[in-house]
Write a protein that holds these residues in place. Structure first.
Motif, short mmCIF file in Angstrom:
data_model
loop_
_atom_site.label_atom_id
_atom_site.label_comp_id
_atom_site.label_asym_id
_atom_site.label_seq_id
_atom_site.Cartn_x
_atom_site.Cartn_y
_atom_site.Cartn_z
N ALA A 120 -1.99 44.88 -29.11
CA ALA A 120 -2.90 43.78 -28.78
C ALA A 120 -2.91 43.63 -27.26
O ALA A 120 -2.31 42.71 -26.70
N TYR A 121 -3.59 44.54 -26.59
CA TYR A 121 -3.49 44.65 -25.13
C TYR A 121 -4.13 43.46 -24.42
O TYR A 121 -3.58 42.97 -23.43
N ARG A 122 -5.27 43.03 -24.89
CA ARG A 122 -5.92 41.88 -24.23
C ARG A 122 -5.06 40.63 -24.38
O ARG A 122 -4.92 39.85 -23.42
N ALA A 123 -4.48 40.46 -25.55
CA ALA A 123 -3.62 39.30 -25.76
C ALA A 123 -2.39 39.36 -24.86
O ALA A 123 -1.94 38.33 -24.33
N ALA A 124 -1.85 40.57 -24.68
CA ALA A 124 -0.67 40.73 -23.82
C ALA A 124 -0.99 40.33 -22.38
O ALA A 124 -0.20 39.63 -21.72
N VAL A 125 -2.14 40.76 -21.89
CA VAL A 125 -2.53 40.42 -20.51
C VAL A 125 -2.78 38.93 -20.38
O VAL A 125 -2.37 38.30 -19.40
N LEU A 126 -3.47 38.35 -21.35
CA LEU A 126 -3.73 36.91 -21.30
C LEU A 126 -2.43 36.10 -21.33
O LEU A 126 -2.29 35.10 -20.62
N MET A 127 -1.47 36.56 -22.14
CA MET A 127 -0.18 35.87 -22.18
C MET A 127 0.55 36.00 -20.85
O MET A 127 1.16 35.04 -20.37
N SER A 128 0.50 37.16 -20.24
CA SER A 128 1.18 37.35 -18.96
C SER A 128 0.55 36.47 -17.89
O SER A 128 1.25 35.90 -17.04
N ARG A 129 -0.75 36.35 -17.93
CA ARG A 129 -1.46 35.46 -17.00
C ARG A 129 -1.03 34.01 -17.20
O ARG A 129 -0.77 33.28 -16.23
N ALA A 130 -0.95 33.60 -18.46
CA ALA A 130 -0.54 32.23 -18.77
C ALA A 130 0.91 31.97 -18.37
O ALA A 130 1.26 30.87 -17.93
N VAL A 131 1.76 32.99 -18.52
CA VAL A 131 3.18 32.85 -18.13
C VAL A 131 3.29 32.58 -16.63
O VAL A 131 4.10 31.76 -16.19
N ILE A 132 2.48 33.27 -15.84
CA ILE A 132 2.51 33.05 -14.39
C ILE A 132 2.08 31.63 -14.05
O ILE A 132 2.69 30.97 -13.20
N GLU A 133 1.05 31.15 -14.72
CA GLU A 133 0.62 29.77 -14.45
C GLU A 133 1.68 28.77 -14.89
O GLU A 133 1.95 27.79 -14.19
N ALA A 134 2.29 29.02 -16.04
CA ALA A 134 3.36 28.12 -16.51
C ALA A 134 4.54 28.14 -15.56
O ALA A 134 5.20 27.10 -15.35
N THR A 135 4.81 29.29 -14.97
CA THR A 135 5.91 29.40 -14.00
C THR A 135 5.63 28.54 -12.77
O THR A 135 6.52 27.85 -12.26
N ALA A 136 4.40 28.58 -12.30
CA ALA A 136 4.03 27.74 -11.15
C ALA A 136 4.18 26.26 -11.48
O ALA A 136 4.72 25.48 -10.68
N LYS A 137 3.75 25.87 -12.67
CA LYS A 137 3.86 24.46 -13.06
C LYS A 137 5.33 24.05 -13.17
O LYS A 137 5.68 22.91 -12.86
N LYS A 138 6.16 24.97 -13.62
CA LYS A 138 7.60 24.68 -13.73
C LYS A 138 8.20 24.40 -12.36
O LYS A 138 9.18 23.65 -12.24
N GLN A 139 7.59 24.94 -11.32
CA GLN A 139 8.05 24.71 -9.95
C GLN A 139 7.35 23.52 -9.30
O GLN A 139 7.47 23.32 -8.08
N GLY A 140 6.64 22.74 -10.10
CA GLY A 140 5.98 21.54 -9.59
C GLY A 140 4.61 21.78 -9.00
O GLY A 140 4.01 20.86 -8.43
#
Length: 227
Positions: A120-140
């Motif tokens: 599920a390649y598109r889903a993998a990329v979308l999840m990785s994109r979301a992880v990066i955004e969640a990481t930024a939010k975790k840093q305030g």
């Protein structure tokens, strides 16, 4: 007869016991053979299969038929199939463990790898994109577009400049899909694999290096002699 694999139900690496007389040729055109197997750990059943089970390939790349044919017995088919299974159904997704990343971030990162493991390649990329955004939010860093959040991560010293470029590459790869434009975005396995490796670099910069350094310093401080 048994073979070992990860069970899609109990998730353990276990022996899959062949169910007697279950082997069949299910597609004569490509000599696809399948059989039923039972997990030795949880007892549930899976199907193991192989395409071109009735053929072998020599060193020159030429294929030659074996003795399998549409009237082969289950025992004859099993003798060829066992030990050379190419796929299991249902598919058991394979994720990735993160020891130095908060659970709120490591869980979706693990899910991204599970998506990759089932193609599920598109889903993998979308999840990785979301992880990066969640990481930024975790840093305030909670306001602005993702491009602004990534820049802020770099400006505040959470990620190196080259890692920021990697994060932007993932952002751009997933932009059209994030807005529902799937037809214009072709994602290959190599694309998805690269996206997850680069996602890991972001997680390493933001979480893993800091946590490991703090652990190292704490241990060293505890070992230093008093006075």
């Amino acid at each position: 007869m048994a073979t070992d694999t990860s069970c899609p139900y109990c998730k353990r690496l276990t022996f899959m016991d062949y169910v007697q007389d279950s082997a069949r040729i299910v597609d004569e055109d490509d000599m696809r053979a399948e059989a039923a197997f039972q997990c030795a750990a949880c007892g549930r059943f899976s199907v193991g299969g192989k395409q071109y089970a009735g053929f072998t390939t020599d060193t020159s790349g030429h294929s030659f038929p074996l003795r399998l044919h549409e009237t082969s017995t289950p025992a004859e088919i099993a003798a060829v199939l066992i030990g050379s299974i190419e796929y299991w159904e249902p598919v058991a997704p394979v994720g990735k463990a993160y020891e130095d990343v908060p659970a709120a971030i490591s869980a979706p990162a693990d899910e991204a790898y599970r998506c990759l493991s089932i193609d599920a390649y598109r889903a993998a990329v979308l999840m990785s994109r979301a992880v990066i955004e969640a990481t930024a939010k975790k840093q305030g860093i909670k306001t602005g577009r993702l491009v602004d959040k990534i820049d802020a991560l770099a400006e505040r010293g959470h990620i190196r400049p080259l890692v920021a470029e990697a994060a932007h590459a993932i952002r751009l790869m997933g932009n059209d899909m994030a807005h529902g434009d799937f037809a214009s975005t072709a994602i290959s396995r190599a694309d998805a694999e690269d996206a997850l490796v680069l996602m890991d670099e972001v997680l390493n910069d933001v979480f893993a290096v800091k946590n490991r350094l703090e652990g190292l310093l704490a241990r060293r401080a505890g070992e230093e002699p008093a006075g």
